[in-house]
Design a protein around this motif. Structure first.
Motif, PDB file in Angstrom:
ATOM      1  N   GLY A 113      -3.038 -10.050   5.831  1.00 47.51           N
ATOM      2  CA  GLY A 113      -2.418 -11.370   5.851  1.00 47.51           C
ATOM      3  C   GLY A 113      -3.078 -12.324   4.879  1.00 47.51           C
ATOM      4  O   GLY A 113      -2.397 -13.082   4.172  1.00 47.51           O
ATOM      5  N   MET A 114      -4.400 -12.293   4.801  1.00 46.79           N
ATOM      6  CA  MET A 114      -5.102 -13.171   3.858  1.00 46.79           C
ATOM      7  C   MET A 114      -4.878 -12.746   2.413  1.00 46.79           C
ATOM      8  O   MET A 114      -5.074 -13.547   1.492  1.00 46.79           O
ATOM      9  CB  MET A 114      -6.600 -13.171   4.164  1.00 46.79           C
ATOM     10  CG  MET A 114      -6.978 -13.831   5.490  1.00 46.79           C
ATOM     11  SD  MET A 114      -6.393 -15.535   5.644  1.00 46.79           S
ATOM     12  CE  MET A 114      -7.173 -16.322   4.245  1.00 46.79           C
ATOM     13  N   ALA A 115      -4.464 -11.496   2.186  1.00 42.80           N
ATOM     14  CA  ALA A 115      -4.188 -11.053   0.819  1.00 42.80           C
ATOM     15  C   ALA A 115      -3.057 -11.845   0.181  1.00 42.80           C
ATOM     16  O   ALA A 115      -2.940 -11.885  -1.050  1.00 42.80           O
ATOM     17  CB  ALA A 115      -3.848  -9.560   0.808  1.00 42.80           C
ATOM     18  N   TRP A 116      -2.229 -12.514   0.986  1.00 43.50           N
ATOM     19  CA  TRP A 116      -1.172 -13.340   0.435  1.00 43.50           C
ATOM     20  C   TRP A 116      -1.740 -14.515  -0.347  1.00 43.50           C
ATOM     21  O   TRP A 116      -1.032 -15.113  -1.172  1.00 43.50           O
ATOM     22  CB  TRP A 116      -0.255 -13.841   1.541  1.00 43.50           C
ATOM     23  CG  TRP A 116       0.675 -12.784   2.050  1.00 43.50           C
ATOM     24  CD1 TRP A 116       0.399 -11.862   3.019  1.00 43.50           C
ATOM     25  CD2 TRP A 116       1.998 -12.520   1.601  1.00 43.50           C
ATOM     26  NE1 TRP A 116       1.476 -11.030   3.193  1.00 43.50           N
ATOM     27  CE2 TRP A 116       2.481 -11.420   2.348  1.00 43.50           C
ATOM     28  CE3 TRP A 116       2.825 -13.100   0.657  1.00 43.50           C
ATOM     29  CZ2 TRP A 116       3.758 -10.898   2.160  1.00 43.50           C
ATOM     30  CZ3 TRP A 116       4.101 -12.586   0.476  1.00 43.50           C
ATOM     31  CH2 TRP A 116       4.552 -11.504   1.219  1.00 43.50           C
ATOM     32  N   ALA A 117      -3.003 -14.856  -0.133  1.00 42.83           N
ATOM     33  CA  ALA A 117      -3.619 -15.923  -0.926  1.00 42.83           C
ATOM     34  C   ALA A 117      -3.709 -15.528  -2.396  1.00 42.83           C
ATOM     35  O   ALA A 117      -3.736 -16.393  -3.279  1.00 42.83           O
ATOM     36  CB  ALA A 117      -5.018 -16.243  -0.384  1.00 42.83           C
ATOM     37  N   ALA A 118      -3.769 -14.222  -2.677  1.00 42.68           N
ATOM     38  CA  ALA A 118      -3.836 -13.747  -4.056  1.00 42.68           C
ATOM     39  C   ALA A 118      -2.470 -13.605  -4.688  1.00 42.68           C
ATOM     40  O   ALA A 118      -2.374 -13.272  -5.867  1.00 42.68           O
ATOM     41  CB  ALA A 118      -4.567 -12.405  -4.114  1.00 42.68           C
ATOM     42  N   GLY A 119      -1.397 -13.827  -3.932  1.00 38.98           N
ATOM     43  CA  GLY A 119      -0.051 -13.747  -4.479  1.00 38.98           C
ATOM     44  C   GLY A 119       0.831 -12.814  -3.670  1.00 38.98           C
ATOM     45  O   GLY A 119       0.347 -11.994  -2.871  1.00 38.98           O
ATOM     46  N   PRO A 120       2.151 -12.931  -3.860  1.00 40.37           N
ATOM     47  CA  PRO A 120       3.080 -12.101  -3.085  1.00 40.37           C
ATOM     48  C   PRO A 120       2.898 -10.609  -3.314  1.00 40.37           C
ATOM     49  O   PRO A 120       3.042  -9.817  -2.375  1.00 40.37           O
ATOM     50  CB  PRO A 120       4.456 -12.578  -3.570  1.00 40.37           C
ATOM     51  CG  PRO A 120       4.233 -13.930  -4.151  1.00 40.37           C
ATOM     52  CD  PRO A 120       2.849 -13.905  -4.711  1.00 40.37           C
ATOM     53  N   THR A 121       2.597 -10.193  -4.551  1.00 39.24           N
ATOM     54  CA  THR A 121       2.444  -8.762  -4.813  1.00 39.24           C
ATOM     55  C   THR A 121       1.298  -8.170  -4.016  1.00 39.24           C
ATOM     56  O   THR A 121       1.441  -7.120  -3.376  1.00 39.24           O
ATOM     57  CB  THR A 121       2.225  -8.523  -6.316  1.00 39.24           C
ATOM     58  OG1 THR A 121       3.353  -9.011  -7.049  1.00 39.24           O
ATOM     59  CG2 THR A 121       2.046  -7.050  -6.613  1.00 39.24           C
ATOM     60  N   ALA A 122       0.152  -8.841  -4.028  1.00 37.84           N
ATOM     61  CA  ALA A 122      -0.997  -8.364  -3.253  1.00 37.84           C
ATOM     62  C   ALA A 122      -0.679  -8.366  -1.765  1.00 37.84           C
ATOM     63  O   ALA A 122      -1.047  -7.431  -1.034  1.00 37.84           O
ATOM     64  CB  ALA A 122      -2.222  -9.230  -3.538  1.00 37.84           C
ATOM     65  N   GLY A 123       0.002  -9.394  -1.292  1.00 37.87           N
ATOM     66  CA  GLY A 123       0.342  -9.469   0.131  1.00 37.87           C
ATOM     67  C   GLY A 123       1.277  -8.362   0.555  1.00 37.87           C
ATOM     68  O   GLY A 123       1.093  -7.751   1.621  1.00 37.87           O
ATOM     69  N   ILE A 124       2.284  -8.069  -0.263  1.00 41.58           N
ATOM     70  CA  ILE A 124       3.250  -7.026   0.098  1.00 41.58           C
ATOM     71  C   ILE A 124       2.585  -5.658   0.088  1.00 41.58           C
ATOM     72  O   ILE A 124       2.797  -4.845   1.006  1.00 41.58           O
ATOM     73  CB  ILE A 124       4.442  -7.074  -0.879  1.00 41.58           C
ATOM     74  CG1 ILE A 124       5.259  -8.348  -0.644  1.00 41.58           C
ATOM     75  CG2 ILE A 124       5.319  -5.841  -0.716  1.00 41.58           C
ATOM     76  CD1 ILE A 124       6.346  -8.575  -1.668  1.00 41.58           C
ATOM     77  N   ILE A 125       1.784  -5.372  -0.936  1.00 34.03           N
ATOM     78  CA  ILE A 125       1.113  -4.069  -0.993  1.00 34.03           C
ATOM     79  C   ILE A 125       0.155  -3.907   0.185  1.00 34.03           C
ATOM     80  O   ILE A 125       0.109  -2.843   0.824  1.00 34.03           O
ATOM     81  CB  ILE A 125       0.376  -3.919  -2.331  1.00 34.03           C
ATOM     82  CG1 ILE A 125       1.378  -3.818  -3.480  1.00 34.03           C
ATOM     83  CG2 ILE A 125      -0.529  -2.694  -2.318  1.00 34.03           C
ATOM     84  CD1 ILE A 125       0.740  -3.747  -4.851  1.00 34.03           C
ATOM     85  N   ALA A 126      -0.610  -4.948   0.501  1.00 37.25           N
ATOM     86  CA  ALA A 126      -1.558  -4.860   1.615  1.00 37.25           C
ATOM     87  C   ALA A 126      -0.829  -4.663   2.940  1.00 37.25           C
ATOM     88  O   ALA A 126      -1.234  -3.833   3.773  1.00 37.25           O
ATOM     89  CB  ALA A 126      -2.418  -6.122   1.657  1.00 37.25           C
ATOM     90  N   SER A 127       0.257  -5.408   3.161  1.00 36.72           N
ATOM     91  CA  SER A 127       1.008  -5.258   4.411  1.00 36.72           C
ATOM     92  C   SER A 127       1.616  -3.870   4.526  1.00 36.72           C
ATOM     93  O   SER A 127       1.579  -3.248   5.602  1.00 36.72           O
ATOM     94  CB  SER A 127       2.105  -6.330   4.485  1.00 36.72           C
ATOM     95  OG  SER A 127       1.565  -7.628   4.452  1.00 36.72           O
ATOM     96  N   SER A 128       2.187  -3.370   3.437  1.00 34.63           N
ATOM     97  CA  SER A 128       2.788  -2.031   3.471  1.00 34.63           C
ATOM     98  C   SER A 128       1.741  -0.965   3.742  1.00 34.63           C
ATOM     99  O   SER A 128       2.002   0.002   4.476  1.00 34.63           O
ATOM    100  CB  SER A 128       3.492  -1.753   2.146  1.00 34.63           C
ATOM    101  OG  SER A 128       4.510  -2.705   1.903  1.00 34.63           O
TER     102      SER A 128
END
Length: 684
Positions: A113-128
């Motif tokens: 969830g905090m990876a979204w601070a680095a941008g949508p691409t990082a957030g989507i990859i981390a969530s997946s």
């Protein structure tokens, strides 16, 4: 908006299918990588290992479809490696202690969830990765097998990355499209200015092109020359077009001069469209003769004068530079030292850590999203274990995949995921019952499903979920799991996971509506700083620092985009406006957009260093910046802003003779009119 209406709008949005340009070659390459991994795994290691490696290749390919300007092989490798590490650590912790695994899941979910601070691409990859890790940790039966499965998952990412390197599809295609879209947007702007001299312009294509032009050091050495420099020219063309068309600083609203301006704008749109087509397809620029004749006609000097004539001459010179830059093989070389460089992955780590640290506050939407997903994922696992189904991981997996930092996406994706899952599972079940596929046919059907998902990924989340669900059914069937063991589990637990995600957001929301005044105030401040930076150039042309104007312009654009995104998110939220109605927000936004356009008109006629200074412009710049900062404070405090300081300075200008007095005085009056419109929009 009421809750019932918000739910209806979210459901409609989630099930919407968009028409989008398909990229079959990219989908074919991703599916080929998946086929190589599944086929090799079946032949060499058996169905279980093949399924594990297939998850790695599947997720790595999805990562390469995300909107990112980094090299696609890097995205595939990072996705495969992080999923492999998550799988191995998850198995080590969860193989013996369920409670420890739930704690690890909460931590993993919070970090994703905090990876979204680095941008949508990082957030989507981390969530997946977290969602798929819930499946892959159930495949091994020993530590040695867990290490082997992790290695196979990483190998899946390596295969996808290798295919991208060996079989590139349209090199620099995304960067070409971004630059071509920016030039095409300028062309459309020129056409609209012919009929509406005050037509608005959305700077998003220019911002996208700027992001695409920021490259890594390796990319800077390999970038085609035609992608280097044209964006900067497009940035300089926009204010020239606006100043040429606007009657306040350009040609009169009627007469022969206005007719010539329309001809120049039409010719400019033709040239810009030709340059955009050439850059998009890597072809030579083909310019029609009539457009060139208009731009080089000597009659322009007889029909236009003053600022309008200067703008026409500058436009012709800039368009000539654009056509030279856009021509492949023109002899230009891209100097890596002049490129805007994107940090490498090691250099990106401290930047990401700073961004994450900045979001570690209770009011941050990213932090609230991380808290929600870190609670919902373990709760979904507990509920999945408690229900009389197998495959308990499907509930938390659905929750993690649908949860986003904003309300609309979370609720629309929850509906889309359940609807897509229902259709996909039903279709795959029918195929399994009719065909009774064996191991290899199940693997082939899984590859076909994944290929269709890659091809239709950008048409809508619901469509992609249809094929993802079919892919999982076929892949698990390849491993020996019967369809009647997966269908009711997946449908029921997906519904549970979606409901948990929706309940989690409702209980711990991050509403955008209460922050609209803050976003509006930020945009007002940024626009004021941009206009003040332009005015300071008139005050001291010899000592002017043009980068100050550029930085202020970029900050104003960022603030505008933040405002527009916040307004769009707030429109779908089931909460009251809390001090800023939709009508007031629209009117204030239009006024601030006009304020930025007026500053851009003044920027189009910045004086040369040899031009005599206008000392009064410095006083105006200070008054404007102070007034907009005070006005922004009033907006945040729900007061109506006043502009008495700026009004007093303009009153002193009346009757004073100054160089460039008409242009500056008209521009200053327009700036004050825009600020007055902001006050009227916010007045009760």
């Amino acid at each position: 908006m009421s809750w019932l209406r918000a739910l209806k709008e979210s459901a409609r949005s989630g099930m919407k299918v968009e028409r989008n340009r398909l990229e079959p070659l990219l989908a074919l390459r991703a599916a080929a990588g998946l086929a190589i991994v599944i086929g090799g795994g079946l032949v060499l290691l058996g169905p279980g290992a093949a399924a594990s490696s297939a998850f790695g290749a599947f997720q790595a390919a999805i990562a390469t479809f995300q909107r990112s300007w980094r090299p696609r092989p890097v995205l595939a490798l990072v996705s495969g490696l992080t999923l492999a590490v998550s799988t191995f650590v998850g198995y080590l912790v969860g193989s013996s202690h369920t409670a420890a695994f739930l704690a690890l899941l909460a931590l993993w979910a919070f970090l994703s969830g905090m990876a979204w601070a680095a941008g949508p691409t990082a957030g989507i990859i981390a969530s997946s990765n977290v969602a798929i890790m819930l499946v892959t940790v159930t495949l091994p039966t020993s530590v040695a097998q867990a290490a082997g499965h992790a290695a196979l998952i990483a190998a899946g990412g390596v295969v996808q990355a290798a295919l991208i390197v060996l079989f590139p599809v349209r090199r620099w295609g995304a960067q070409r499209d971004a630059l071509a879209d920016a030039l095409a947007a300028e062309a459309d702007y020129a056409r609209r200015l012919r009929h509406d001299p005050e037509a608005p312009f959305d700077p998003e294509p220019l911002m996208t092109a700027r992001a695409a032009a920021t490259v890594t050091p390796r990319q800077a050495r390999r970038r085609p020359a035609e992608l280097h420099g044209a964006r900067g020219l497009a940035e300089r063309i926009r204010p020239v077009l606006a100043s040429l068309a606007d009657p306040a600083v350009g040609a009169p609203a009627a007469g022969p001069a206005r007719h010539r301006v329309r001809e120049l704008l039409s010719a400019a749109s033709t040239v810009l469209d030709a340059a955009a087509h050439a850059i998009r397809h890597g072809e030579p620029v083909r310019l029609p003769g009539p457009a060139l004749a208009v731009l080089t006609s000597p009659d322009t000097a007889d029909l236009l004068e003053g600022p309008a004539l200067r703008a026409a001459r500058r436009l012709a010179a800039l368009l000539e530079d654009v056509t030279e830059t856009a021509a492949p093989g023109s002899g230009r070389t891209a100097d890596p030292a002049e490129s805007k460089l994107r940090p490498t992955l090691p250099a990106l780590v401290p930047l990401v850590l700073r961004a994450v640290r900045a979001e570690l506050r209770p009011a941050s939407p990213v932090f609230r999203h991380a808290v929600r997903v870190s609670v919902v994922a373990p709760v979904g696992s507990v509920i999945g274990y408690a229900l009389p189904f197998g495959h308990a991981y499907w509930a938390p997996m659905a929750s993690v995949m649908v949860m986003r930092p904003d309300f609309s996406q979370t609720y629309s994706r929850a509906v889309a995921r359940f609807g897509g899952t229902l259709l996909g599972v039903a279709a795959a079940t029918g195929i399994v019952q009719l065909a009774q596929p064996g191991v290899y046919l199940s693997g082939a059907l899984a590859v076909i499903s994944a290929g269709l998902m890659y091809a239709l990924l950008r048409t809508g989340y619901a469509v992609s979920q249809v094929f993802v669900s079919a892919y999982v059914v076929f892949l698990l069937g390849m491993g020996g799991t019967r369809w009647d063991q997966t269908v009711p589990d997946r449908v029921g637990l997906t519904l549970v996971g979606g409901l948990l995600a929706m309940i989690g957001y409702a209980l711990y929301p991050a509403w955008e509506t209460p922050r609209l005044r803050t976003r509006l105030a930020d945009w007002l401040t940024a626009n004021g700083q941009y206009a003040a930076a332009v005015l300071r150039q008139y005050a001291d042309p010899a000592g002017a620092h043009r980068p100050d104007v550029r930085r202020a312009l970029l900050a104003a654009r960022d603030a505008r985009v933040d405002w527009q995104e916040a307004l769009a998110r707030a429109a779908g939220e089931p909460v009251r406006h809390r001090g800023l109605s939709r009508a007031a927000a629209d009117a204030a936004g239009d006024a601030l957009a006009e304020l930025g356009r007026t500053a851009m008109l003044l920027e189009a006629h910045l004086p040369d260093q040899e031009h005599p200074p206008v000392p009064a412009a410095a006083e105006l710049a200070e008054a404007l910046q102070a007034s907009t900062e005070a006005g922004a404070k009033a907006v945040r405090e729900r007061r109506v802003p006043e502009w008495e300081g700026l009004r007093a300075v303009l009153a002193e200008w009346d009757g004073v003779e100054m160089p460039e007095s008409p242009l500056l005085h008209n521009g200053a009056e327009l700036l004050l009119d825009c600020l007055d419109e902001v006050s009227e929009a916010l007045r009760p």
